[in-house]
Design an enzyme around this catalytic site. Sequence first.
Site, PDB file in Angstrom:
ATOM      1  CB  CYS A 117      38.109  75.375  26.535  1.00 13.18           C
ATOM      2  SG  CYS A 117      36.785  74.965  25.386  1.00 13.18           S
ATOM      3  CG  HIS A 244      41.280  76.383  22.973  1.00 13.45           C
ATOM      4  ND1 HIS A 244      41.728  75.408  23.832  1.00 13.45           N
ATOM      5  CD2 HIS A 244      39.994  76.088  22.702  1.00 13.45           C
ATOM      6  CE1 HIS A 244      40.754  74.542  24.067  1.00 13.45           C
ATOM      7  NE2 HIS A 244      39.683  74.934  23.389  1.00 13.45           N
ATOM      8  CD  GLU A 246      45.163  76.656  24.233  1.00 13.71           C
ATOM      9  OE1 GLU A 246      44.746  77.695  24.785  1.00 13.71           O
ATOM     10  OE2 GLU A 246      44.503  75.602  24.146  1.00 13.71           O
TER      11      GLU A 246
HETATM   12  N1  LIG Z   1      38.074  72.280  24.155  1.00 11.56           N
HETATM   13  C1  LIG Z   1      37.423  72.106  25.286  1.00 11.56           C
HETATM   14  O1  LIG Z   1      37.934  72.302  26.382  1.00 11.56           O
HETATM   15  C2  LIG Z   1      36.004  71.627  25.191  1.00 11.56           C
HETATM   16  C3  LIG Z   1      35.233  71.806  26.459  1.00 11.56           C
HETATM   17  C4  LIG Z   1      33.924  71.042  26.477  1.00 11.56           C
HETATM   18  N2  LIG Z   1      34.173  69.647  26.460  1.00 11.56           N
HETATM   19  C5  LIG Z   1      33.044  71.487  25.332  1.00 11.56           C
HETATM   20  O2  LIG Z   1      32.868  70.791  24.378  1.00 11.56           O
HETATM   21  O3  LIG Z   1      32.511  72.575  25.379  1.00 11.56           O
END
Ligand SMILES: NC(=O)CC[C@H](N)C(=O)O
Length: 326
Positions: A117, A244, A246
């Site tokens: 992310c 994600h 994970e």
């Molecule tokens: N979950 C995250 O890593 C979010 C990444 C970034 N802050 C976004 O909103 O896109």
Amino acid sequence: MNGLQELLCLTPFRILVRIAMVGKYTGLSDSYLSVLKALLHASVYCHRKLVVDWVASTDLEDSTKIEAPDAYKAAWNLLKSADGILVPGGFGDRGVQGKILAAKYARENNVPYLGICLGMQMAVVEFARHVMNLPHANSTEFDPNAKTPCVIFMPEGSKTHMGGTMRLGSRRTFFKVADCKSAKLYGNADYVDERHRHRYEVNPDMVPEFENAGLKFVGKDESDRRMEIIEIPNHQYFIGAQFHPEFKSRPAKPSPLFVGLIAASSGQLDKVLQGCSNGHVIPGKHQFSNGPYTPAAHQNTNGHAKKLANGVANGTYYPNGNGVHA
Ligand SMILES: NC(=O)CC[C@H](N)C(=O)O
């Protein structure tokens, strides 16, 4: 000792794999715990004893070099002695420059890298700045007026309801390049469903420019406008995911991208990828080179973990903390 730490102590593998986790450690959020567990699942799968070195991303930054030179030196030593680097997700601009520096170090030194992310977004910003020579490249999350907005606000859902703009939950990623590491790790699947939690994404209008410079967008959503997986093909393992991975990792079903990171960090990626292209899907039986297990001198031979004098249980350990940050 919590359940996770207990499990860590019981992993019998002798050969270490050292992962630098570069983040913002003012508190251990649930998302870091999930990442930690996913690393552990993948390490067990690869027959390696996991060592996580927690690197505060702010400590890698130039300002720390001046304000706290010892912390700066320690952070860079940890980063440089790691077998692999992981930059997890996050919000807010504190430590972002350190994450960019970690991605740069991994890219330039062929060190295995997994960016999740925000960790993917910062790898994209790093690539734009230092490979494509676009010094003003940034995410509009951190500079709303960025001259080169390579990561932009791409909300999903309601623009008027608070909290309704996040791209959230399980979404489908289609593999666009068959011959890439991530597609192989996912068993040559055509698509994969993984969980999301973000608002910003790679600027789709800049994708051709990135691809010409060597950063490949190998996974996209059904519209082809949302970039889900990046890879640098001529790097041993440089992968970023907008989702994600994970969250779906389980002990008996480790996340393929984490398996890739640990396998690359322990010299086993070719073997894993070969297994995958033979129709083998993670998890399963690969022959990993752990050798026959014999307990190290400091371990009990009754199969139970023993507590060392310094309070660090043997088995898998966290030299830079114990995985729980206050
Ligand atoms: N979950 C995250 O890593 C979010 C990444 C970034 N802050 C976004 O909103 O896109």
